[in-house]
Design a protein around this motif. Structure first.
Motif, PDB file in Angstrom:
ATOM      1  N   PHE A 108       8.008  -4.252  15.937  1.00  0.00           N
ATOM      2  CA  PHE A 108       6.653  -3.713  15.889  1.00  0.00           C
ATOM      3  C   PHE A 108       6.672  -2.225  15.554  1.00  0.00           C
ATOM      4  CE2 PHE A 108       3.124  -1.510  18.032  1.00  0.00           C
ATOM      5  CZ  PHE A 108       2.070  -2.065  17.330  1.00  0.00           C
ATOM      6  N   SER A 109       5.886  -1.851  14.528  1.00  0.00           N
ATOM      7  CA  SER A 109       5.775  -0.451  14.114  1.00  0.00           C
ATOM      8  C   SER A 109       4.319  -0.073  13.931  1.00  0.00           C
ATOM      9  CB  SER A 109       6.511  -0.221  12.797  1.00  0.00           C
ATOM     10  OG  SER A 109       7.856  -0.555  12.912  1.00  0.00           O
ATOM     11  N   LEU A 110       4.036   1.220  14.119  1.00  0.00           N
ATOM     12  CA  LEU A 110       2.703   1.771  13.914  1.00  0.00           C
ATOM     13  C   LEU A 110       2.746   2.704  12.715  1.00  0.00           C
ATOM     14  CD1 LEU A 110      -0.214   2.115  15.000  1.00  0.00           C
ATOM     15  CD2 LEU A 110       0.648   4.085  16.275  1.00  0.00           C
ATOM     16  N   LEU A 111       1.764   2.584  11.817  1.00  0.00           N
ATOM     17  CA  LEU A 111       1.653   3.420  10.629  1.00  0.00           C
ATOM     18  C   LEU A 111       0.413   4.290  10.740  1.00  0.00           C
ATOM     19  CD1 LEU A 111       2.146   0.566   7.995  1.00  0.00           C
ATOM     20  CD2 LEU A 111       3.922   2.025   8.978  1.00  0.00           C
ATOM     21  N   THR A 112       0.497   5.555  10.325  1.00  0.00           N
ATOM     22  CA  THR A 112      -0.663   6.441  10.283  1.00  0.00           C
ATOM     23  C   THR A 112      -0.634   7.203   8.960  1.00  0.00           C
ATOM     24  OG1 THR A 112       0.526   8.248  11.358  1.00  0.00           O
ATOM     25  CG2 THR A 112      -0.741   6.764  12.780  1.00  0.00           C
ATOM     26  N   SER A 113      -1.818   7.597   8.481  1.00  0.00           N
ATOM     27  CA  SER A 113      -1.857   8.351   7.234  1.00  0.00           C
ATOM     28  C   SER A 113      -3.096   9.228   7.164  1.00  0.00           C
ATOM     29  CB  SER A 113      -1.825   7.407   6.028  1.00  0.00           C
ATOM     30  OG  SER A 113      -3.011   6.633   5.975  1.00  0.00           O
ATOM     31  N   TYR A 114      -2.969  10.283   6.364  1.00  0.00           N
ATOM     32  CA  TYR A 114      -4.095  11.159   6.048  1.00  0.00           C
ATOM     33  C   TYR A 114      -3.987  11.529   4.578  1.00  0.00           C
ATOM     34  CZ  TYR A 114      -7.019  15.222   5.471  1.00  0.00           C
ATOM     35  OH  TYR A 114      -7.966  16.092   4.999  1.00  0.00           O
ATOM     36  N   GLN A 115      -5.104  11.509   3.895  1.00  0.00           N
ATOM     37  CA  GLN A 115      -5.149  11.895   2.483  1.00  0.00           C
ATOM     38  C   GLN A 115      -6.209  12.963   2.305  1.00  0.00           C
ATOM     39  OE1 GLN A 115      -5.347   8.795  -0.587  1.00  0.00           O
ATOM     40  NE2 GLN A 115      -7.004   9.956  -1.534  1.00  0.00           N
ATOM     41  N   TYR A 116      -5.868  13.992   1.543  1.00  0.00           N
ATOM     42  CA  TYR A 116      -6.804  15.060   1.212  1.00  0.00           C
ATOM     43  C   TYR A 116      -7.231  14.916  -0.241  1.00  0.00           C
ATOM     44  CZ  TYR A 116      -8.610  19.655   0.092  1.00  0.00           C
ATOM     45  OH  TYR A 116      -9.417  20.679  -0.344  1.00  0.00           O
ATOM     46  N   ASN A 117      -8.515  14.932  -0.483  1.00  0.00           N
ATOM     47  CA  ASN A 117      -9.125  14.902  -1.803  1.00  0.00           C
ATOM     48  C   ASN A 117      -8.984  13.533  -2.476  1.00  0.00           C
ATOM     49  OD1 ASN A 117     -10.566  15.799  -3.998  1.00  0.00           O
ATOM     50  ND2 ASN A 117      -8.822  16.816  -4.952  1.00  0.00           N
ATOM     51  N   PRO A 118      -9.762  12.560  -2.054  1.00  0.00           N
ATOM     52  CA  PRO A 118     -10.784  12.600  -1.008  1.00  0.00           C
ATOM     53  C   PRO A 118     -10.177  12.405   0.381  1.00  0.00           C
ATOM     54  CG  PRO A 118     -10.772  10.426  -1.989  1.00  0.00           C
ATOM     55  CD  PRO A 118      -9.759  11.256  -2.753  1.00  0.00           C
ATOM     56  N   ASP A 119     -10.899  12.894   1.399  1.00  0.00           N
ATOM     57  CA  ASP A 119     -10.428  12.775   2.776  1.00  0.00           C
ATOM     58  C   ASP A 119     -10.477  11.322   3.229  1.00  0.00           C
ATOM     59  OD1 ASP A 119     -10.068  15.481   2.934  1.00  0.00           O
ATOM     60  OD2 ASP A 119     -12.040  15.867   3.800  1.00  0.00           O
ATOM     61  N   ARG A 120      -9.316  10.827   3.695  1.00  0.00           N
ATOM     62  CA  ARG A 120      -9.212   9.455   4.190  1.00  0.00           C
ATOM     63  C   ARG A 120      -8.209   9.425   5.335  1.00  0.00           C
ATOM     64  NH1 ARG A 120      -8.548   5.547  -0.979  1.00  0.00           N
ATOM     65  NH2 ARG A 120     -10.688   4.902  -0.958  1.00  0.00           N
ATOM     66  N   ILE A 121      -8.448   8.545   6.276  1.00  0.00           N
ATOM     67  CA  ILE A 121      -7.531   8.325   7.395  1.00  0.00           C
ATOM     68  C   ILE A 121      -7.175   6.846   7.408  1.00  0.00           C
ATOM     69  CG2 ILE A 121      -7.283   8.346   9.908  1.00  0.00           C
ATOM     70  CD1 ILE A 121      -9.252  10.715   9.923  1.00  0.00           C
ATOM     71  N   GLY A 122      -5.913   6.551   7.687  1.00  0.00           N
ATOM     72  CA  GLY A 122      -5.474   5.158   7.743  1.00  0.00           C
ATOM     73  C   GLY A 122      -4.626   4.901   8.970  1.00  0.00           C
ATOM     74  N   ILE A 123      -4.635   3.652   9.405  1.00  0.00           N
ATOM     75  CA  ILE A 123      -3.792   3.220  10.520  1.00  0.00           C
ATOM     76  C   ILE A 123      -3.410   1.768  10.281  1.00  0.00           C
ATOM     77  CG2 ILE A 123      -5.722   2.531  12.008  1.00  0.00           C
ATOM     78  CD1 ILE A 123      -3.967   3.725  14.347  1.00  0.00           C
ATOM     79  N   GLY A 124      -2.192   1.419  10.678  1.00  0.00           N
ATOM     80  CA  GLY A 124      -1.748   0.055  10.439  1.00  0.00           C
ATOM     81  C   GLY A 124      -0.625  -0.351  11.365  1.00  0.00           C
ATOM     82  N   THR A 125      -0.289  -1.625  11.301  1.00  0.00           N
ATOM     83  CA  THR A 125       0.787  -2.180  12.116  1.00  0.00           C
ATOM     84  C   THR A 125       1.710  -3.020  11.239  1.00  0.00           C
ATOM     85  OG1 THR A 125      -0.529  -4.126  12.668  1.00  0.00           O
ATOM     86  CG2 THR A 125      -0.602  -2.289  14.218  1.00  0.00           C
ATOM     87  N   VAL A 126       2.976  -3.076  11.652  1.00  0.00           N
ATOM     88  CA  VAL A 126       3.968  -3.914  10.985  1.00  0.00           C
ATOM     89  C   VAL A 126       4.593  -4.800  12.043  1.00  0.00           C
ATOM     90  CG1 VAL A 126       6.097  -3.959   9.635  1.00  0.00           C
ATOM     91  CG2 VAL A 126       4.478  -2.078   9.329  1.00  0.00           C
ATOM     92  N   PHE A 127       4.577  -6.110  11.797  1.00  0.00           N
ATOM     93  CA  PHE A 127       5.238  -7.080  12.673  1.00  0.00           C
ATOM     94  C   PHE A 127       6.371  -7.716  11.882  1.00  0.00           C
ATOM     95  CE2 PHE A 127       0.893  -6.891  14.231  1.00  0.00           C
ATOM     96  CZ  PHE A 127       1.098  -6.695  15.583  1.00  0.00           C
ATOM     97  N   ASP A 128       7.588  -7.630  12.406  1.00  0.00           N
ATOM     98  CA  ASP A 128       8.757  -8.218  11.753  1.00  0.00           C
ATOM     99  C   ASP A 128       9.235  -9.410  12.564  1.00  0.00           C
ATOM    100  OD1 ASP A 128       8.811  -6.172   9.818  1.00  0.00           O
ATOM    101  OD2 ASP A 128       9.944  -4.882  11.168  1.00  0.00           O
ATOM    102  N   ILE A 129       9.330 -10.558  11.885  1.00  0.00           N
ATOM    103  CA  ILE A 129       9.856 -11.767  12.510  1.00  0.00           C
ATOM    104  C   ILE A 129      10.930 -12.301  11.571  1.00  0.00           C
ATOM    105  CG2 ILE A 129       9.332 -14.086  13.356  1.00  0.00           C
ATOM    106  CD1 ILE A 129       6.408 -13.092  13.718  1.00  0.00           C
ATOM    107  N   GLY A 130      12.189 -12.023  11.891  1.00  0.00           N
ATOM    108  CA  GLY A 130      13.281 -12.402  10.998  1.00  0.00           C
ATOM    109  C   GLY A 130      13.139 -11.690   9.670  1.00  0.00           C
TER     110      GLY A 130
END
Length: 156
Positions: A108-130
Motif C-alpha cells: 500500500f502506497s499513498l501518492l500526492t501531487s501539486y501542479q502550478y499553472n494551472p493549479d491542481r492538487i492530486g491524491i491517490g493510492t496504490v495497492f500491490d497484490i503479487g
C-alpha cells in the motif's frame, strides 16, 4: 496497453490508449492515441522524457493535445520519493509539477501531487497484490469536477 524495453539503465516504451467520449444527448466517439517515452534510472535517481499523443490523433475532428513531459524523481528513503516535472502542451504555457510517494506497507502506497499553472492538487493510492498493481487517484481542476484515474497493471 503499454510495451517497454529495458537496456542497461534505460527503458524505452510505447503506450496505446483507447479513448471513449460520450456526451448525453450528443455524440459518442472513440479514438486510439499513442504515447512514447524514455527513462534513465540509477539507484536513487530517475529522469524521463515523454511525448503524449505522439501519433497526433484526432477525436471529433479536432487534434488531441500533444504534451511533452520531463520529470525527475529522487529516492529520499526506502519508503519515500519526491519528484519534479515540467509539462508543455501545445497552445499552453509550461506547467511545473511536484509529487510525492510514501510506501506505508509493501502492498500500500499513498501518492500526492501539486501542479502550478494551472493549479491542481492530486491524491491517490496504490495497492500491490503479487504482480498486480491497482491504482486509483483523483485530481482537482479550476473549473471542472474531480478527474478520476483508474489503472490496473500486471508485471510480466
Amino acid at each position: 496497453m503499454s510495451v517497454a524495453y529495458r537496456w542497461q539503465s534505460f527503458k524505452i516504451g510505447v503506450s496505446a490508449n483507447h479513448l471513449f467520449v460520450a456526451v448525453a444527448n450528443y455524440e459518442t466517439e472513440t479514438a486510439i492515441k499513442f504515447d512514447a517515452g524514455i527513462i534513465y534510472e540509477n539507484k536513487n535517481f530517475s529522469t524521463g522524457f515523454s511525448v503524449l499523443n505522439v501519433s497526433q490523433t484526432k477525436c471529433q475532428n479536432k487534434l488531441l493535445p500533444v504534451v511533452i513531459n520531463w520529470e525527475s524523481c529522487l529516492t529520499i528513503s526506502s519508503k519515500s520519493k519526491l519528484a519534479i516535472g515540467f509539462e508543455k502542451e501545445n497552445n499552453f504555457d509550461f506547467a511545473l509539477k511536484f509529487a510525492g510517494r510514501y510506501d506505508f506497507f509493501n502492498s500500500f502506497s499513498l501518492l500526492t501531487s501539486y501542479q502550478y499553472n494551472p493549479d491542481r492538487i492530486g491524491i491517490g493510492t496504490v495497492f500491490d497484490i503479487g504482480n498486480f498493481h491497482f491504482i486509483y487517484s483523483v485530481r482537482t481542476h479550476q473549473y471542472l469536477n474531480l478527474t478520476h484515474y483508474v489503472t490496473i497493471k500486471y508485471d510480466l
